[in-house]
Enzyme design. Sequence first.
Site, PDB file in Angstrom:
ATOM      1  N   TRP A  32       0.847  -1.201   0.000  1.00  0.00           N
ATOM      2  CA  TRP A  32       0.000   0.000   0.000  1.00  0.00           C
ATOM      3  C   TRP A  32       0.878   1.246   0.000  1.00  0.00           C
ATOM      4  CZ3 TRP A  32      -2.864  -4.209   1.002  1.00  0.00           C
ATOM      5  CH2 TRP A  32      -4.247  -4.150   0.859  1.00  0.00           C
ATOM      6  N   TRP A  34       0.725   4.648   1.163  1.00  0.00           N
ATOM      7  CA  TRP A  34       1.214   5.442   2.311  1.00  0.00           C
ATOM      8  C   TRP A  34       1.759   4.549   3.414  1.00  0.00           C
ATOM      9  CZ3 TRP A  34      -2.168   8.703   6.127  1.00  0.00           C
ATOM     10  CH2 TRP A  34      -3.297   8.012   6.544  1.00  0.00           C
ATOM     11  N   GLN A 106      -3.252   7.339  -2.879  1.00  0.00           N
ATOM     12  CA  GLN A 106      -3.335   7.514  -1.425  1.00  0.00           C
ATOM     13  C   GLN A 106      -2.517   8.738  -1.007  1.00  0.00           C
ATOM     14  OE1 GLN A 106      -2.266   3.854   0.671  1.00  0.00           O
ATOM     15  NE2 GLN A 106      -4.286   3.815   1.606  1.00  0.00           N
ATOM     16  N   ASP A 168     -10.786   5.273   5.596  1.00  0.00           N
ATOM     17  CA  ASP A 168     -11.814   4.639   4.762  1.00  0.00           C
ATOM     18  C   ASP A 168     -13.282   4.857   5.130  1.00  0.00           C
ATOM     19  OD1 ASP A 168      -9.491   3.676   3.771  1.00  0.00           O
ATOM     20  OD2 ASP A 168      -9.971   1.560   4.030  1.00  0.00           O
ATOM     21  N   ARG A 200     -15.102  -3.360  11.307  1.00  0.00           N
ATOM     22  CA  ARG A 200     -14.886  -3.045   9.885  1.00  0.00           C
ATOM     23  C   ARG A 200     -16.113  -2.323   9.289  1.00  0.00           C
ATOM     24  NH1 ARG A 200     -10.130  -3.147   7.447  1.00  0.00           N
ATOM     25  NH2 ARG A 200     -11.279  -3.453   5.505  1.00  0.00           N
ATOM     26  N   TYR A 356     -12.715   1.061  13.412  1.00  0.00           N
ATOM     27  CA  TYR A 356     -11.860   1.469  12.293  1.00  0.00           C
ATOM     28  C   TYR A 356     -11.634   2.982  12.300  1.00  0.00           C
ATOM     29  CZ  TYR A 356     -10.376   0.224   7.434  1.00  0.00           C
ATOM     30  OH  TYR A 356      -9.710  -0.005   6.268  1.00  0.00           O
ATOM     31  N   GLU A 400      -3.578  -2.581  14.510  1.00  0.00           N
ATOM     32  CA  GLU A 400      -3.836  -1.583  13.474  1.00  0.00           C
ATOM     33  C   GLU A 400      -4.432  -0.304  14.088  1.00  0.00           C
ATOM     34  OE1 GLU A 400      -6.586  -3.162  10.623  1.00  0.00           O
ATOM     35  OE2 GLU A 400      -6.315  -1.535   9.185  1.00  0.00           O
TER      36      GLU A 400
HETATM   37  C1  2M8 Z   1      -7.059   0.410   5.063  1.00  0.00           C
HETATM   38  O1  2M8 Z   1      -7.636   0.437   3.763  1.00  0.00           O
HETATM   39  C2  2M8 Z   1      -7.799  -0.694   2.892  1.00  0.00           C
HETATM   40  C3  2M8 Z   1      -8.170  -0.152   1.524  1.00  0.00           C
HETATM   41  O2  2M8 Z   1      -7.159   0.687   1.079  1.00  0.00           O
HETATM   42  C4  2M8 Z   1      -8.862  -1.680   3.303  1.00  0.00           C
HETATM   43  O3  2M8 Z   1      -9.607  -1.452   4.265  1.00  0.00           O
HETATM   44  O4  2M8 Z   1      -8.968  -2.717   2.650  1.00  0.00           O
HETATM   45  C5  2M8 Z   1      -6.863   1.881   5.489  1.00  0.00           C
HETATM   46  O5  2M8 Z   1      -6.624   1.988   6.870  1.00  0.00           O
HETATM   47  C6  2M8 Z   1      -5.721   2.512   4.696  1.00  0.00           C
HETATM   48  O6  2M8 Z   1      -5.432   3.793   5.190  1.00  0.00           O
HETATM   49  C7  2M8 Z   1      -4.461   1.651   4.753  1.00  0.00           C
HETATM   50  O7  2M8 Z   1      -3.482   2.186   3.913  1.00  0.00           O
HETATM   51  C8  2M8 Z   1      -4.765   0.199   4.356  1.00  0.00           C
HETATM   52  C9  2M8 Z   1      -3.567  -0.720   4.575  1.00  0.00           C
HETATM   53  O8  2M8 Z   1      -3.059  -0.555   5.863  1.00  0.00           O
HETATM   54  O9  2M8 Z   1      -5.851  -0.315   5.115  1.00  0.00           O
END
Ligand code: 2M8
Length: 433
Positions: A32, A34, A106, A168, A200, A356, A400
Amino acid sequence: MELLQKKAIEVLNKNWKGNFSIPCANLYPFQWFWDSGLIAIGFAHFDMPKAEKEIETLLDAQWENGFIPHIIFHTETDTYFPGADFHLSNLHPQASKKYKSTGMTQPPVTGFVLEELYKISEDKKATLEFIKRNIDQVYFNHEYFYHQRDPKNEGLVYIYHNWESGTDNSPIWDDIWSTMNPPEYTFERRDTTHVDPSERPSKREYDHYLHIIEIAKKYHYNDEKIMELSPFLVQDPLFNAMLIKSNESLIKLYKLIGGHDAKIKQLQLWQNKSIRSFNDKLFDERLGVYVHYDLRNEKSLNYISSSSFSPLFAGIPDKKRAESMIKIMMDKFGREDQYLCASFDPSSERFNPKKYWRGPVWINLNWMLYRGLVQYGYKDIAERVKKDSIEIIEKNGFYEYFDSRKKVHAEENAGYGGHDFSWSAALLIDFIN
Ligand code: 2M8
């Protein structure tokens, strides 16, 4: 602290896949955007070659138009939905031919990450060589943003999907979902097989997420068409603060390298315009903080979230404004029974401390907040943010996200979402070094 650092290093090494890192096993099995940048900061403290490789792999997936995708699908695993077969990045004529990816981006952290790597490095000469090899690609990425994502030439770029924001399922997006009525898609969620569904987004929220992508795909991820037709078109303070912070780093690094006057001049022009518009347009006088702007429906989204304070990290507010923002943050988010800093206003009825981006504490946002507070001279509050971040990791592990209510941490595990999460480990390392 030594033990905690050791564990953090183990997490990063475990999530390292040879030339990039995954955010965590099962839940997020690819690279990913960022996450990668923030992970590189952690690696830089103990393994600079991995930090550099992480960034090089990310930049290797850059498209021919300067765009950098939000997920790079390095493997074929189907433990994640929606995967490469859904996103179909190759619909865009300038997409990477080498990697499958998404067609969204992102928060642009790469510029300031390069500067962090330089600051951390014990071999500045070698790190500057690495930066020299890669900085133009980051500049090209900023050029993409200013040329393709700023329709009114304001210096404020838009995002066209909540997944681009990184936050998200923030309650802020509820206002946008209420303007849409997507079909009820049939699909198999994978995230809720790895993580408790109560932590979620809902199925209906996912319908909205998928619908926006379907529109973008219909037009082959063409930026102009997305701008014209996406029901989600938002100027996000966190996203724009990252771009501004990265502009500043690029200016500093180009000066250090020498001989890049034209690029420095351009970056400075973007920077001045961006900061001016950011302060004029995204500051909500009534709430006393920065908010999101819904460009599709031409209205501000007046909610306080941890993104509202991210402009401190990029030096955007003047001292007076910063002072009143920090007071609001402490009044609303900083009560003694709360860990700093919840991701959404704890006094709002939309706040949910387990779900989340609707309330839990996130280490990446805390890290930015800490840096911002230090820069503006709020050492004590900065120390509290750092202490809280370390404490919630010590108590629960490298999760997380974390419950913002202190009493919950006394009673049960209050870390949620994915476990052994890379950026929580990486930024913990940066916090304690
Ligand atoms: C989360 O997002 C992903 C989609 O991009 C998901 O839920 O499937 C978010 O917290 C995002 O900011 C982060 O980059 C990603 C991976 O950690 O997870």
